[in-house]
Design an enzyme around this catalytic site. Structure first.
Site, PDB file in Angstrom:
ATOM      1  N   TYR A 229      -1.533  -0.766  10.666  1.00 59.30           N
ATOM      2  CA  TYR A 229      -1.630  -1.036   9.224  1.00 59.30           C
ATOM      3  C   TYR A 229      -0.302  -0.664   8.558  1.00 59.30           C
ATOM      4  CZ  TYR A 229      -3.682  -1.181   4.499  1.00 59.30           C
ATOM      5  OH  TYR A 229      -3.960  -1.475   3.185  1.00 59.30           O
TER       6      TYR A 229
ATOM      7  N   SER B 166       0.860  -1.188   0.000  1.00 60.15           N
ATOM      8  CA  SER B 166       0.000   0.000   0.000  1.00 60.15           C
ATOM      9  C   SER B 166       0.894   1.236   0.000  1.00 60.15           C
ATOM     10  CB  SER B 166      -0.848  -0.008   1.271  1.00 60.15           C
ATOM     11  OG  SER B 166      -1.517   1.221   1.453  1.00 60.15           O
TER      12      SER B 166
HETATM   13  P1  NDP Z   1     -11.339  -6.223   0.001  1.00 62.62           P
HETATM   14  O1  NDP Z   1     -11.818  -6.088   1.407  1.00 62.62           O
HETATM   15  O2  NDP Z   1     -12.307  -5.995  -1.096  1.00 62.62           O
HETATM   16  O3  NDP Z   1     -10.657  -7.647  -0.210  1.00 62.62           O
HETATM   17  C1  NDP Z   1      -9.956  -8.316   0.811  1.00 62.62           C
HETATM   18  C2  NDP Z   1      -9.885  -9.776   0.453  1.00 62.62           C
HETATM   19  O4  NDP Z   1      -9.136 -10.468   1.454  1.00 62.62           O
HETATM   20  C3  NDP Z   1     -11.247 -10.437   0.363  1.00 62.62           C
HETATM   21  O5  NDP Z   1     -11.312 -11.223  -0.804  1.00 62.62           O
HETATM   22  C4  NDP Z   1     -11.287 -11.315   1.595  1.00 62.62           C
HETATM   23  O6  NDP Z   1     -12.067 -12.471   1.328  1.00 62.62           O
HETATM   24  C5  NDP Z   1      -9.826 -11.682   1.737  1.00 62.62           C
HETATM   25  N1  NDP Z   1      -9.526 -12.184   3.076  1.00 62.62           N
HETATM   26  C6  NDP Z   1      -9.796 -11.566   4.261  1.00 62.62           C
HETATM   27  N2  NDP Z   1      -9.440 -12.367   5.278  1.00 62.62           N
HETATM   28  C7  NDP Z   1      -8.945 -13.512   4.717  1.00 62.62           C
HETATM   29  C8  NDP Z   1      -8.429 -14.718   5.252  1.00 62.62           C
HETATM   30  N3  NDP Z   1      -8.317 -14.905   6.579  1.00 62.62           N
HETATM   31  N4  NDP Z   1      -8.035 -15.692   4.402  1.00 62.62           N
HETATM   32  C9  NDP Z   1      -8.142 -15.511   3.065  1.00 62.62           C
HETATM   33  N5  NDP Z   1      -8.603 -14.387   2.500  1.00 62.62           N
HETATM   34  C10 NDP Z   1      -9.004 -13.401   3.321  1.00 62.62           C
HETATM   35  O7  NDP Z   1     -10.120  -5.202  -0.113  1.00 62.62           O
HETATM   36  P2  NDP Z   1      -9.085  -4.825  -1.283  1.00 62.62           P
HETATM   37  O8  NDP Z   1      -9.357  -5.550  -2.520  1.00 62.62           O
HETATM   38  O9  NDP Z   1      -9.003  -3.360  -1.287  1.00 62.62           O
HETATM   39  O10 NDP Z   1      -7.719  -5.353  -0.607  1.00 62.62           O
HETATM   40  C11 NDP Z   1      -6.784  -6.156  -1.252  1.00 62.62           C
HETATM   41  C12 NDP Z   1      -5.390  -5.727  -0.811  1.00 62.62           C
HETATM   42  O11 NDP Z   1      -5.119  -4.416  -1.296  1.00 62.62           O
HETATM   43  C13 NDP Z   1      -5.172  -5.672   0.698  1.00 62.62           C
HETATM   44  O12 NDP Z   1      -3.922  -6.243   1.016  1.00 62.62           O
HETATM   45  C14 NDP Z   1      -5.171  -4.183   1.002  1.00 62.62           C
HETATM   46  O13 NDP Z   1      -4.420  -3.872   2.145  1.00 62.62           O
HETATM   47  C15 NDP Z   1      -4.539  -3.652  -0.275  1.00 62.62           C
HETATM   48  N6  NDP Z   1      -4.794  -2.221  -0.529  1.00 62.62           N
HETATM   49  C16 NDP Z   1      -6.061  -1.759  -0.775  1.00 62.62           C
HETATM   50  C17 NDP Z   1      -6.274  -0.418  -0.982  1.00 62.62           C
HETATM   51  C18 NDP Z   1      -7.632   0.147  -1.194  1.00 62.62           C
HETATM   52  O14 NDP Z   1      -7.783   1.394  -1.182  1.00 62.62           O
HETATM   53  N7  NDP Z   1      -8.663  -0.646  -1.403  1.00 62.62           N
HETATM   54  C19 NDP Z   1      -5.151   0.557  -0.970  1.00 62.62           C
HETATM   55  C20 NDP Z   1      -3.880  -0.059  -0.725  1.00 62.62           C
HETATM   56  C21 NDP Z   1      -3.717  -1.384  -0.516  1.00 62.62           C
HETATM   57  P3  NDP Z   1     -12.936 -13.314   2.408  1.00 62.62           P
HETATM   58  O15 NDP Z   1     -13.546 -12.319   3.353  1.00 62.62           O
HETATM   59  O16 NDP Z   1     -13.916 -14.015   1.533  1.00 62.62           O
HETATM   60  O17 NDP Z   1     -11.972 -14.259   3.052  1.00 62.62           O
END
Ligand code: NDP
Length: 249
Positions: free
Chosen positions: A158, A145
């Site tokens: 974070y 990030s």
């Molecule tokens: P989302 O919340 O849309 O996606 C997060 C994903 O992580 C979901 O598919 C969730 O699926 C999965 N997840 C959560 N817990 C678990 C677990 N225990 N095991 C397996 N999978 C898990 O967020 P984003 O798409 O935004 O996030 C993706 C990445 O991008 C993250 O690392 C975030 O920090 C990073 N990021 C995002 C930004 C933003 O502005 N959106 C900016 C910078 C970085 P499920 O709940 O089904 O398990």
């Protein structure tokens, strides 16, 4: 990416779902990894509908046994492993003073430990793929990030996890790059996803206000960047990519 296999964590929403879709479009067979299997099944059906190949792997990657099983099942069912996108993550913002420390535990368990478990389980297969296969190169892409490069108030833990992802990525890159496993880090700014849904109500309002006037990135923008990284010729390693919305300072 035809003939290759990709493994994408957090594929049930946001950046991970967009990445699964994009890598499948580029010809990879894709293992879709997350806990919500119903969401993964919808995406797999969509990919298959477009002529692609997808495997649904319902997994909680914070449990090391499940992370190992997810990788092994992918290799058993899809035959190999060329590309890993370590994307699953959670962002629970707020002051450090008086923080509910369960939120810290969740971030460390997923953003650090889960990412490490996946990397550890996948690396032997990536090293094999780099030696034998259609491309003779393999990719591990870790999603960090802007918060992995710049610490700000209300983001301490974070920041800790994402700075950790950056440091781990660079160390691992130096360890395996001569064996043609490319290790990259992608650092998005604000992207429209479900990430902020997990914030406490009062924190979410403040966080939303910061980006209220910014045209945010779409998950597809990051999927596009990831696809760029993993489709470079063997001689090209994109080590790091920082992608902000144009209006994000
Ligand atoms: P989302 O919340 O849309 O996606 C997060 C994903 O992580 C979901 O598919 C969730 O699926 C999965 N997840 C959560 N817990 C678990 C677990 N225990 N095991 C397996 N999978 C898990 O967020 P984003 O798409 O935004 O996030 C993706 C990445 O991008 C993250 O690392 C975030 O920090 C990073 N990021 C995002 C930004 C933003 O502005 N959106 C900016 C910078 C970085 P499920 O709940 O089904 O398990």
């Amino acid at each position: 990416m035809t003939g290759t296999v990709a493994f994408v964590t957090g594929a049930s929403s946001g950046i991970g779902a967009a990445t699964g879709r994009e890598l499948a479009r580029r010809g990879a067979a894709v293992a879709l990894v997350a806990r919500r299997k119903d969401r993964l099944e919808q995406l797999a059906a969509e990919i298959q509908g477009e002529g692609g190949r997808a495997l649904v792997v319902g997994t909680d990657i914070t449990d090391q046994r499940q992370a190992i099983d997810a990788v092994e099942r992918t290799v058993a069912e899809l035959g190999r492993l060329d590309t890993v996108v370590n994307n699953a993550g959670v962002m629970l913002l707020g002051p450090i003073v008086d923080a509910p420390t369960a939120e810290w535990d969740r971030m460390v368990a997923l953003n650090l430990q889960g990412l490490l478990y996946v990397a550890h389980a996948a690396l032997p297969h990536l090293l094999t793929a780099a030696d034998s296969g259609p491309r003779n190169v393999a990719d591990l892409v870790n999603i960090s990030s802007v918060a992995g490069r710049r610490a700000t108030p209300n983001s301490g833990v974070y920041n800790l996890t994402k700075f950790g992802v950056n440091a781990f990525t660079e160390s691992l890159r130096q360890e395996v790059t001569e064996r043609r496993v490319r290790v990259s880090v992608v650092e998005p700014g604000a992207v429209v996803t479900e990430l902020a849904d997990h914030l406490r109500e009062e924190i979410r309002e403040t966080a939303m206000r910061v980006f209220a006037d910014v045209e945010k990135l779409q998950a597809d923008d990051i999927a596009d960047a990831i696809a760029y990284i993993v489709t470079r010729p063997r001689r090209v390693a994109v080590n790091e990519m920082l992608i902000r919305p144009t209006e994000q300072v």
